[in-house]
Design an enzyme around this catalytic site. Structure first.
Site, PDB file in Angstrom:
ATOM      1  NE  ARG A 247      -4.283  -1.570   0.329  1.00  0.00           N
ATOM      2  CZ  ARG A 247      -4.167  -2.763  -0.490  1.00  0.00           C
ATOM      3  NH1 ARG A 247      -3.012  -3.040  -1.278  1.00  0.00           N
ATOM      4  NH2 ARG A 247      -5.172  -3.784  -0.332  1.00  0.00           N
ATOM      5  CD  GLU A 276      -3.261   2.787  -5.309  1.00  0.00           C
ATOM      6  OE1 GLU A 276      -4.302   2.423  -5.623  1.00  0.00           O
ATOM      7  OE2 GLU A 276      -2.347   2.295  -4.825  1.00  0.00           O
ATOM      8  CG  HIS A 295      -3.453  -1.176  -6.409  1.00  0.00           C
ATOM      9  ND1 HIS A 295      -3.758  -0.572  -5.275  1.00  0.00           N
ATOM     10  CD2 HIS A 295      -3.216  -2.736  -6.093  1.00  0.00           C
ATOM     11  CE1 HIS A 295      -3.735  -1.679  -4.354  1.00  0.00           C
ATOM     12  NE2 HIS A 295      -3.575  -2.682  -4.940  1.00  0.00           N
TER      13      HIS A 295
HETATM   14  O1  3PY Z   1      -4.715  -8.113  -2.505  1.00  0.00           O
HETATM   15  C1  3PY Z   1      -4.663  -6.864  -2.370  1.00  0.00           C
HETATM   16  O2  3PY Z   1      -5.270  -6.226  -1.266  1.00  0.00           O
HETATM   17  C2  3PY Z   1      -4.210  -5.855  -3.627  1.00  0.00           C
HETATM   18  O3  3PY Z   1      -4.178  -4.933  -3.498  1.00  0.00           O
HETATM   19  C3  3PY Z   1      -3.289  -6.720  -4.596  1.00  0.00           C
HETATM   20  O4  3PY Z   1      -2.574  -5.753  -5.325  1.00  0.00           O
END
Ligand code: 3PY
Length: 331
Positions: A247, A276, A295
């Protein structure tokens, strides 16, 4: 299996129809009524109509805000099944206080997310994005010296977070003949043995000092917020690359900008940022030694199916009062 196909089909249809024209997809039969909503606003409107009936929420992607007001309006809600692994968008304690169970989908997403991490590592090491832009602009002369990259074979990778994704990254890195270090709150002996040759660093500092590539794979929690800040970047080698697939908020982004501008570290490759997307004028978007992807983490066709499968397993278990395979408890 029928339920998985049904939900997967709905997710795919919703994607292919786009969020503007037909954002909602509905299904209703004798056993179930399912409504798939893409936008947060629509989610809020739909819930007003459905609230008494809703027993399960399948959170596809991270958007809808599950707050106190929403939870109060859903008296029959039993479970929230998340489509990814990260649960930072949910207030786990609040949800649990309503007697609602929660689950994530670690089995389904680990391979695709590990692939994203390796893709970023390779792309940054070999300056793929810079090279792409040069090759695609007609008439530019190539000079070999322009694209001197970093050798991946034999380099040291430091993985921060040895969960299911970290482990899959170790397996992939091994195939690239990398030396692998990892840091995790608890030592994962089983993973070390299976991904032969991973070395545990009890302290994150030792990993940062030795790694050529640092890959961040931890969940975002109050403890990991800005885990990688100025001090940590200064511990890294000036030739090192930071890769973040967890993150954005796990990395102190202002410190990262400075580190990249002043040569404290060589480069960064980020699948996640905070926020984002980044605002258009954000400095990170202007730096040559940064790769940013939107992402992409888990997003593959196969993972889409497997995530839905895992979510349905979790939902059905919760509705039938059985142990939930990927239950997440508030810590
Ligand atoms: O699995 C998750 O939470 C993700 O954000 C993968 O990128």
């Amino acid at each position: 299996c029928n339920m998985v196909r049904l939900l997967e089909g709905m997710v795919k249809r919703s994607f292919s129809t786009g969020s503007v024209d037909r954002p909602r997809v509905r299904h209703s039969d004798a056993n179930s009524e399912i409504l798939l909503t893409r936008q947060h606003q629509e989610f809020l409107e739909d819930r007003k109509r459905m609230s008494k009936k809703v027993q399960a929420i399948y959170l596809w992607w991270h958007k809808p805000v599950i707050d106190q007001e929403l939870l109060q309006s859903l008296p029959n809600l039993k479970v929230i099944a998340n489509s990814g692994v990260g649960m930072d968008h949910l207030d786990l304690k609040l949800v649990a206080s309503f007697g609602v169970k929660m689950a994530n989908a670690p089995r389904a997403v680990s391979s695709s997310t590990a692939d994203t991490g390796m893709a970023l590592l390779l792309a940054s090491a070999r300056r793929l994005v810079e090279g792409y832009h040069i090759a695609m602009s007609s008439g530019m002369e190539y000079s070999e010296a322009d694209f001197l990259g970093v050798e991946v074979t034999g380099a040291t990778l430091g993985i921060i977070g040895m969960g299911s994704i970290g482990y899959k990254i170790a397996l992939r890195a091994k195939a690239f003949e990398m030396n692998i270090l990892y840091h995790n709150r608890t030592r994962r002996k089983e993973q070390e043995e299976q991904a032969v040759g991973t070395t545990y660093c009890e302290k994150i500092d030792g990993l940062l000092q030795r790694a050529d590539f640092v890959m961040v794979v931890v969940s975002l929690t109050p403890q990991t917020h800005k885990l990688i800040g100025k001090r940590e970047m200064e511990l890294m080698k000036p030739t090192a690359t930071l890769i973040n697939i967890s993150r954005g908020a796990v990395v102190d982004q202002e410190a990262l900008v400075t580190a990249l501008q002043t040569g404290v570290i060589r480069a960064a490759a980020l699948d996640v940022t905070h926020p984002e997307p980044l605002p258009r004028d954000h400095t990170l978007l202007k730096l040559k030694n940064v790769i940013i992807t939107p992402h992409l983490g888990i997003k593959t066709d196969k993972a889409t199916y497997m995530i839905t499968e895992e979510a349905v397993e979790n939902i059905l278990a919760a509705l039938n009062g059985l142990p939930i395979p990927s239950e997440v408890l508030p810590s």
